[in-house]
Design a protein around this motif. Structure first.
Motif, PDB file in Angstrom:
ATOM      1  N   ARG A  75       0.847  -1.146  -0.115  1.00  0.00           N
ATOM      2  CA  ARG A  75       0.046  -0.090  -0.186  1.00  0.00           C
ATOM      3  C   ARG A  75       0.774   1.321  -0.043  1.00  0.00           C
ATOM      4  NH1 ARG A  75      -4.845  -1.459   2.859  1.00  0.00           N
ATOM      5  NH2 ARG A  75      -5.592  -3.371   1.747  1.00  0.00           N
ATOM      6  N   LEU A  76       2.250   1.134   0.579  1.00  0.00           N
ATOM      7  CA  LEU A  76       3.010   2.424   0.434  1.00  0.00           C
ATOM      8  C   LEU A  76       4.362   1.948   0.379  1.00  0.00           C
ATOM      9  CD1 LEU A  76       3.316   5.488   0.905  1.00  0.00           C
ATOM     10  CD2 LEU A  76       3.167   4.818   3.483  1.00  0.00           C
ATOM     11  N   ALA A  77       5.277   2.327  -0.447  1.00  0.00           N
ATOM     12  CA  ALA A  77       6.675   1.956  -0.498  1.00  0.00           C
ATOM     13  C   ALA A  77       7.351   3.114  -0.945  1.00  0.00           C
ATOM     14  CB  ALA A  77       6.783   0.863  -1.376  1.00  0.00           C
ATOM     15  N   GLU A  78       8.072   3.884   0.134  1.00  0.00           N
ATOM     16  CA  GLU A  78       8.623   5.020  -0.635  1.00  0.00           C
ATOM     17  C   GLU A  78       9.757   5.380   0.218  1.00  0.00           C
ATOM     18  OE1 GLU A  78       6.117   8.560  -0.338  1.00  0.00           O
ATOM     19  OE2 GLU A  78       4.633   7.621  -1.537  1.00  0.00           O
ATOM     20  N   LEU A  79      10.810   6.241  -0.398  1.00  0.00           N
ATOM     21  CA  LEU A  79      11.967   6.610   0.486  1.00  0.00           C
ATOM     22  C   LEU A  79      11.716   8.311   0.244  1.00  0.00           C
ATOM     23  CD1 LEU A  79      14.963   4.987  -1.308  1.00  0.00           C
ATOM     24  CD2 LEU A  79      13.878   4.143   0.644  1.00  0.00           C
ATOM     25  N   ARG A  80      11.805   9.142   1.269  1.00  0.00           N
ATOM     26  CA  ARG A  80      11.469  10.461   1.303  1.00  0.00           C
ATOM     27  C   ARG A  80      12.440  11.250   1.954  1.00  0.00           C
ATOM     28  NH1 ARG A  80       5.522  10.018   4.039  1.00  0.00           N
ATOM     29  NH2 ARG A  80       4.609   9.192   2.194  1.00  0.00           N
ATOM     30  N   ASP A  81      12.407  12.485   1.679  1.00  0.00           N
ATOM     31  CA  ASP A  81      13.338  13.298   2.299  1.00  0.00           C
ATOM     32  C   ASP A  81      12.648  14.452   3.408  1.00  0.00           C
ATOM     33  OD1 ASP A  81      12.158  15.199   0.407  1.00  0.00           O
ATOM     34  OD2 ASP A  81      13.932  15.726  -0.407  1.00  0.00           O
ATOM     35  N   THR A  82      11.605  13.914   3.510  1.00  0.00           N
ATOM     36  CA  THR A  82      10.369  14.731   4.400  1.00  0.00           C
ATOM     37  C   THR A  82      10.223  13.913   5.615  1.00  0.00           C
ATOM     38  OG1 THR A  82       8.452  13.916   3.056  1.00  0.00           O
ATOM     39  CG2 THR A  82       9.592  16.151   2.438  1.00  0.00           C
ATOM     40  N   PRO A  83       9.758  14.644   6.569  1.00  0.00           N
ATOM     41  CA  PRO A  83       9.244  13.722   7.979  1.00  0.00           C
ATOM     42  C   PRO A  83       8.349  12.814   7.803  1.00  0.00           C
ATOM     43  CG  PRO A  83       9.517  16.174   8.416  1.00  0.00           C
ATOM     44  CD  PRO A  83       9.523  16.146   6.767  1.00  0.00           C
ATOM     45  N   LEU A  84       8.489  11.703   8.314  1.00  0.00           N
ATOM     46  CA  LEU A  84       7.607  10.610   8.346  1.00  0.00           C
ATOM     47  C   LEU A  84       6.405  10.394   9.262  1.00  0.00           C
ATOM     48  CD1 LEU A  84      10.242   7.656   7.839  1.00  0.00           C
ATOM     49  CD2 LEU A  84       9.309   9.087   6.109  1.00  0.00           C
ATOM     50  N   SER A  85       5.600   9.693   9.377  1.00  0.00           N
ATOM     51  CA  SER A  85       4.161   9.857  10.064  1.00  0.00           C
ATOM     52  C   SER A  85       3.795   8.431  10.370  1.00  0.00           C
ATOM     53  CB  SER A  85       3.184  10.476   9.393  1.00  0.00           C
ATOM     54  OG  SER A  85       1.984  10.136  10.162  1.00  0.00           O
ATOM     55  N   ALA A  86       3.944   7.910  11.414  1.00  0.00           N
ATOM     56  CA  ALA A  86       3.455   6.386  11.824  1.00  0.00           C
ATOM     57  C   ALA A  86       1.987   6.591  11.755  1.00  0.00           C
ATOM     58  CB  ALA A  86       3.592   6.282  13.294  1.00  0.00           C
ATOM     59  N   ASP A  87       1.036   7.510  11.694  1.00  0.00           N
ATOM     60  CA  ASP A  87      -0.180   7.443  11.571  1.00  0.00           C
ATOM     61  C   ASP A  87      -0.368   7.294  10.111  1.00  0.00           C
ATOM     62  OD1 ASP A  87      -0.899   7.850  14.134  1.00  0.00           O
ATOM     63  OD2 ASP A  87      -1.077  10.371  13.888  1.00  0.00           O
ATOM     64  N   GLU A  88       0.406   7.863   9.077  1.00  0.00           N
ATOM     65  CA  GLU A  88       0.163   7.482   7.519  1.00  0.00           C
ATOM     66  C   GLU A  88       0.290   6.054   7.420  1.00  0.00           C
ATOM     67  OE1 GLU A  88       1.851   9.020   3.302  1.00  0.00           O
ATOM     68  OE2 GLU A  88       3.091   9.171   5.309  1.00  0.00           O
ATOM     69  N   VAL A  89       1.229   5.650   7.923  1.00  0.00           N
ATOM     70  CA  VAL A  89       1.625   4.162   7.625  1.00  0.00           C
ATOM     71  C   VAL A  89       0.453   3.199   8.098  1.00  0.00           C
ATOM     72  CG1 VAL A  89       3.240   2.431   7.981  1.00  0.00           C
ATOM     73  CG2 VAL A  89       4.127   4.531   7.259  1.00  0.00           C
ATOM     74  N   LEU A  90      -0.102   3.488   9.383  1.00  0.00           N
ATOM     75  CA  LEU A  90      -1.022   2.531   9.904  1.00  0.00           C
ATOM     76  C   LEU A  90      -2.364   3.032   8.942  1.00  0.00           C
ATOM     77  CD1 LEU A  90      -0.758   3.057  13.750  1.00  0.00           C
ATOM     78  CD2 LEU A  90      -0.617   1.071  12.522  1.00  0.00           C
ATOM     79  N   ALA A  91      -2.593   4.117   8.662  1.00  0.00           N
ATOM     80  CA  ALA A  91      -3.789   4.161   7.860  1.00  0.00           C
ATOM     81  C   ALA A  91      -3.600   3.490   6.556  1.00  0.00           C
ATOM     82  CB  ALA A  91      -4.009   5.767   7.429  1.00  0.00           C
ATOM     83  N   ALA A  92      -2.376   3.503   5.707  1.00  0.00           N
ATOM     84  CA  ALA A  92      -2.115   2.599   4.658  1.00  0.00           C
ATOM     85  C   ALA A  92      -2.510   1.206   4.830  1.00  0.00           C
ATOM     86  CB  ALA A  92      -0.805   3.094   4.384  1.00  0.00           C
ATOM     87  N   VAL A  93      -2.054   0.568   5.759  1.00  0.00           N
ATOM     88  CA  VAL A  93      -2.322  -0.866   5.969  1.00  0.00           C
ATOM     89  C   VAL A  93      -3.619  -1.281   6.669  1.00  0.00           C
ATOM     90  CG1 VAL A  93       0.092  -1.175   6.018  1.00  0.00           C
ATOM     91  CG2 VAL A  93      -1.252  -1.232   8.092  1.00  0.00           C
TER      92      VAL A  93
END
Length: 138
Positions: A3-21
């Motif tokens: 659902r989400l597979a990324e490398l980013r140069d911006t801050p990460l969010s645990a909430d975003e990852v939980l929502a994705a799964v």
């Protein structure tokens, strides 16, 4: 499944990852959040930087596909930060949602372990005493 597979140069969010799964067929969701710590090898850390090989995102997807094939995964997600980070910043967030909790834990553990072992991302750690080290090269 991925659902989400990324490398980013911006801050990460645990909430975003939980929502994705999020998945109605998942009875268990496991998440791992890796943060920049303030000490390593008994030395104070002032910050670090992550550098990724140009093919790192492709390799991340391969790792995730294998985890999805090896476990009864309903959804998985992984994001890894690149660039300069401060102590306390999120460096990596991965999650796996499965029908049962035991498999969610196993899939999540395999995902983070394989990501660290197989995705070409290198850490340049800077210590408060002026020293530094590269981790993951070699």
């Amino acid at each position: 499944m991925i659902r989400l597979a990324e490398l980013r140069d911006t801050p990460l969010s645990a909430d975003e990852v939980l929502a994705a799964v999020a998945d109605s067929g998942a009875g268990g969701t496991a998440i791992f959040v890796g943060t920049v710590r303030d000490e390593d090898h008994r030395r104070a850390v002032s910050g670090l930087g992550y550098t990724a090989h140009p093919q790192a995102a492709d390799r991340l997807r391969v790792v995730m596909e294998k985890v999805a094939a090896d476990y009864d995964v309903r959804a998985i997600a992984a994001v890894h930060r690149v660039g300069d980070l401060d102590v306390g910043d999120l460096a990596v967030v991965v999650a796996a949602a499965c029908p049962h909790r035991a498999e969610a834990f196993e899939a999540c553990r395999t995902l983070i372990d394989d990501l660290k072992a197989e995705v070409p991302i290198w850490k340049h750690q800077v210590f408060a005493d002026g020293g530094d080290e590269w981790v993951g090269i070699g």
